[in-house]
Design a protein around this motif. Structure first.
Motif, mmCIF file in Angstrom:
data_model
loop_
_atom_site.group_PDB
_atom_site.id
_atom_site.type_symbol
_atom_site.label_atom_id
_atom_site.label_comp_id
_atom_site.label_asym_id
_atom_site.label_seq_id
_atom_site.Cartn_x
_atom_site.Cartn_y
_atom_site.Cartn_z
ATOM 1 N N HIS A 1 0.699 -1.172 -0.069
ATOM 2 C CA HIS A 1 0.014 -0.164 0.076
ATOM 3 C C HIS A 1 0.736 1.202 -0.054
ATOM 4 O O HIS A 1 0.700 2.187 -0.657
ATOM 5 C CB HIS A 1 -1.035 0.026 1.203
ATOM 6 N N GLN B 1 0.862 3.823 -3.306
ATOM 7 C CA GLN B 1 0.441 5.236 -2.946
ATOM 8 C C GLN B 1 1.358 6.188 -3.757
ATOM 9 O O GLN B 1 1.184 7.098 -4.205
ATOM 10 C CB GLN B 1 0.151 5.657 -1.462
ATOM 11 N N THR C 1 -8.041 2.668 -3.246
ATOM 12 C CA THR C 1 -6.755 2.273 -2.644
ATOM 13 C C THR C 1 -5.897 1.757 -3.860
ATOM 14 O O THR C 1 -6.503 1.426 -4.982
ATOM 15 C CB THR C 1 -6.958 1.180 -1.790
#
Length: 787
Positions: free
Chosen positions: A440, A444, A459
């Motif tokens: 994650h 990002q 996400t």
């Protein structure tokens, strides 16, 4: 010096600070016997963001031995960190407290030395000990399984906790230590005992003899029933009262008692060199379920036998009588508990489960629960090697996130319903969609969209840089191998660990808590079940219910068992192929989702929510049929499956549904059952058994029946000179009478049979009969004149 190697299984672990550093002690079980490994002068480490370096350096003068080192590591926010190395572990805690007023987090300062040593070396429970000229080292040895020596411990006491006897079984010397002197020899022959019965004049002598027994017999494992919360606790209190020491650890070390931070009065009993395993906790950890976890109930359920000598008060009176008049009989009763616990452990493979759990999780063998700790044990060393350090607990504010998907049900009776189930759905989602804390963070901040996987709610996850998918893959393959070789304890521990991962990401007390991460799993689960429903219905079948990872499919007409299994096999094959193709085409992902055939219900019943026409959730019953045609009645969430309903209701529900499923007349059954209830023929089925979850004096408003019954019971106990049973909670049994709930201890009033008809039988009957255009009142009222 020649390097020597020895394989071992970690029994216990602990650490302490010394002037020269932190010492770590591991006790191992080896083929050559027990072995203590002491690693001296170990350095502890934590991390702090580089931008706070000056604030840390300002504290170094007051904490001699601390050093800062440059490291190629960063936080999830991409901030670089430096390592803080401490001579003593407690210095990290001191530094963390000094930095707290400045809102500076000392990252991973709470990882204890003996845990970090193992996790950073990828050690779980099996080790290879290498002793050479440069010191002792431990390396992982995941396949080592020693034979552990087990002692089963049980004590008998008075109602006030005064120690009468101590029994020990499982080792070569089976023994009962009894307080007092043997009675004079009777005229007839003495009872032959298959264990040593040793009389001791004082409780101090009993404790000292117990210490000597443990040193002499030297077990690796101590087992029992509530062995920590009761037996060892009483033994410790007895030792303290006698001014002597309880020394059950190896090298005659004492137990290091610790309290549970979240459970008042709950204790842990780390005992150097010996694992202490409570049978109740082990069964629960292994996902066993019983209406009651008393030794008598579990023994009857698993072994088909027990050792009951009456109810709680009769039992105490009989124990007192035997201690007074027949000490050998008390000794037999005492060691019988030890025997039953040993046999339960063998039957349920609990020791194997505990060992495999330690191998799988990396946690101490007697550490039950601990999903967060197990996750950290696997995750931290891998994330470090990916260039990241872990956040602190509380970095992300807790907020709600969606749970598993539950489809609106379509109530009614059905023929031929097949259930398909996604194998380890959440772990499979983690593998397929690369859901991961490091992934994650990387996703990002990735500049190349082709390196990202899009998840729910915006996400993003990295396609290539992550830890959790690899961990799950390794565990999944290990489970497949465990199932292949029929190692059920290992298979079960691997399943439980994998299935805990999504929950850990959603636990606010976990350092990796992130609602976005857990939502990326659960919302993907919603999508998968919904898309499976569309697939099934495009094939001409009807999805009548779905729950998290399962879908219930009505085949539209009656199928033979062979036909239903064939349809299920075809659906399984086609759904899995469709996912493989769809995931590749939509996001270029490899498919790890796998749906499996679970059950064929020849007959199936889904009720409505009571008092409405809306289908219920998580409540159904069915007549399942396996490939060989063997039938089984299955109940989920219905009264039949719930111990807080009376046996009267549960047997009624089972009997009524069985008749309907098998096409047998049911109306006469309903009226006969009601008639027999009113006539008192089923009085032994009327008992409610409910748990008191709080102290009795905590119930001030809306006092439920079980509390009223418990208060009446303890009032009665007080009047007749018995100890009160329910002031601090527990389980109460009572019957509804014309004067309300009354406990089994004291029932002066007549049974309220109308209560049982209207509150126990009628709701069950109406839920089942409504789809058939019938009702309990219609059937019973026409017969009431005959009752």
């Amino acid at each position: 010096m020649v390097t020597t190697k020895l394989k071992g299984f970690i029994l216990t672990r602990r650490w302490w600070d010394t002037p020269t550093g932190t010492d770590i002690e591991y006790w191992l079980a080896t083929d050559a016997g027990p072995l203590k490994v002491l690693l001296s002068a170990q350095t502890s480490v934590a991390f702090v963001e580089t931008r706070f370096r000056a604030a840390v350096e300002a504290q170094l003068a007051s904490l001699p031995g601390l050093q800062l080192r440059e490291l190629d590591l960063k936080t999830f926010q991409q901030n670089p960190v430096v390592g803080v190395y401490a001579k003593q572990f407690r210095q990290l805690g001191q530094l963390a407290r000094k930095l707290q007023p400045q809102n500076i987090a000392l990252l991973e300062a709470d990882v204890r030395p003996h845990e970090r040593y193992l996790m950073e070396r990828f050690i779980t429970a099996g080790v290879s000990v290498e002793a050479g000229a440069d010191g002792t080292r431990l390396r992982p040895e995941p396949d080592y399984r020693p034979v552990l020596k087990v002692a089963s411990l049980d004590i008998e006491t008075s109602e006030n906790g005064e120690l009468y006897s101590i029994a020990l079984d499982g080792m070569a010397q089976r023994v009962v230590f009894m307080l007092g002197e043997p009675a004079p020899e009777p005229n007839g022959p003495a009872q032959a005992l298959d264990f040593a019965l040793i009389y001791l004049p004082t409780r101090k002598a009993m404790i000292e003899s117990l210490n000597d027994w443990f040193e002499r017999n030297d077990p690796d494992v101590i087992i029992g029933w509530s062995v920590i919360q009761f037996d060892l606790r009483v033994l410790q209190k007895t030792a303290d009262a006698c001014g002597t020491a309880l020394l059950l650890g190896r090298e005659r070390q004492p137990t290091e008692w610790r309290t549970h931070p979240g459970k008042q009065g709950y204790l842990f009993a780390p005992t150097p060199g010996r694992i202490v395993i409570d049978g109740i906790e082990a069964l629960r950890a292994a996902a066993w379920s019983f209406p009651s976890f008393s030794l008598e109930s579990v023994s009857q359920a698993l072994l088909g036998e027990g050792k009951a000598i009456g109810d709680e008060y009769d039992k105490m009176a009989e124990i007192n009588r035997r201690y007074r008049d027949d000490k050998p009989a008390l000794a037999v009763y005492n060691i019988r508990d030890c025997e039953l616990v040993l046999r339960i452990f063998e039957k349920a493979q609990l020791l194997q489960f505990v060992m495999e759990r330690a191998h799988t999780t990396g946690l101490a063998a007697d550490h039950f629960g601990g999903s967060i700790a197990a996750f950290s044990h696997h995750y931290l060393p891998r994330m470090h090697r990916m260039g990241y350090v872990a956040p602190s607990v509380g970095d992300i504010q807790s907020k709600a996130y969606p749970g598993g998907y539950v489809m609106d049900s379509k109530p009614g009776f059905y023929d031929s319903v097949v259930v398909l189930d996604y194998k380890s759905l959440y772990p499979s989602i983690i593998r397929t969609y690369c859901v991961d804390p490091v992934g994650h963070a990387e996703g990002q901040h990735a500049s190349d969209p082709s390196a990202q996987i899009k998840g729910p709610g915006g996400t993003l996850f990295s396609r290539t840089k992550h830890c959790l998918p690899e961990i799950v893959t390794t565990l999944s393959r290990s489970r497949d191998e465990a199932k292949r070789v029929k190692n059920e304890p290992l298979s079960q521990t691997l399943k439980l660990l994998m299935n805990s991962f999504a929950g850990v990401l959603g636990a606010s007390e976990c350092r990796f808590f992130n609602p976005e991460l857990v939502s990326a799993v659960t919302l993907r689960g919603h999508e998968i079940v919904k898309r499976t429903q569309v697939f099934v219905e495009n094939r001409g079948y009807e999805a009548i219910y779905g729950d998290t990872d399962s879908i219930f499919i009505w085949l539209g007409r009656t199928h033979t068992n062979t036909e239903a299994h064939a349809v299920a096999a075809e659906l399984v094959r086609d759904i899995n192929a469709w996912w493989t193709r769809t995931l590749r085409e939509e996001q270029g992902l490899e498919n790890f989702l796998e749906i499996e055939f679970d059950t064929h219900y020849a007959k199936f019943f889904m009720p409505t929510i009571r008092g409405s026409d809306v289908g219920s959730k998580k409540r159904y019953a069915g007549l399942s049929t396996d490939a060989a045609g063997k039938e089984e009645m299955v109940f989920r969430g219905l009264e039949m499956a719930r111990s807080d309903w009376t046996l009267l209701a549960r047997q009624f529900q089972e009997g009524l549904l069985s008749r309907i499923f098998h096409g047998q007349p049911y109306r006469e059954f309903v009226t006969d059952y009601a008639r027999a209830t009113l006539a008192g023929a089923k009085d032994d089925l009327l008992i409610y058994r409910k748990r008191l979850r709080h102290r009795l004096d905590a119930y001030l408003v809306n006092v439920p029946p079980q509390v009223r019954a418990a208060r009446m019971a303890d009032d009665y106990n007080l009047r007749v000179g018995r100890p009160m049973q329910y002031q601090n909670g527990g389980w109460i049994q009572y019957v509804m009478t014309t004067n309300g709930p009354e406990p089994l201890e004291n029932r002066p009033s007549r049974v309220d049979y109308e209560h049982y008809l209207n509150k126990q039988l009628k709701p069950i009957a109406d839920a089942i009969l409504q789809p058939m255009g019938d009702s309990f009142a219609a059937l019973v009222s026409s017969q009431r004149a005959l009752f």
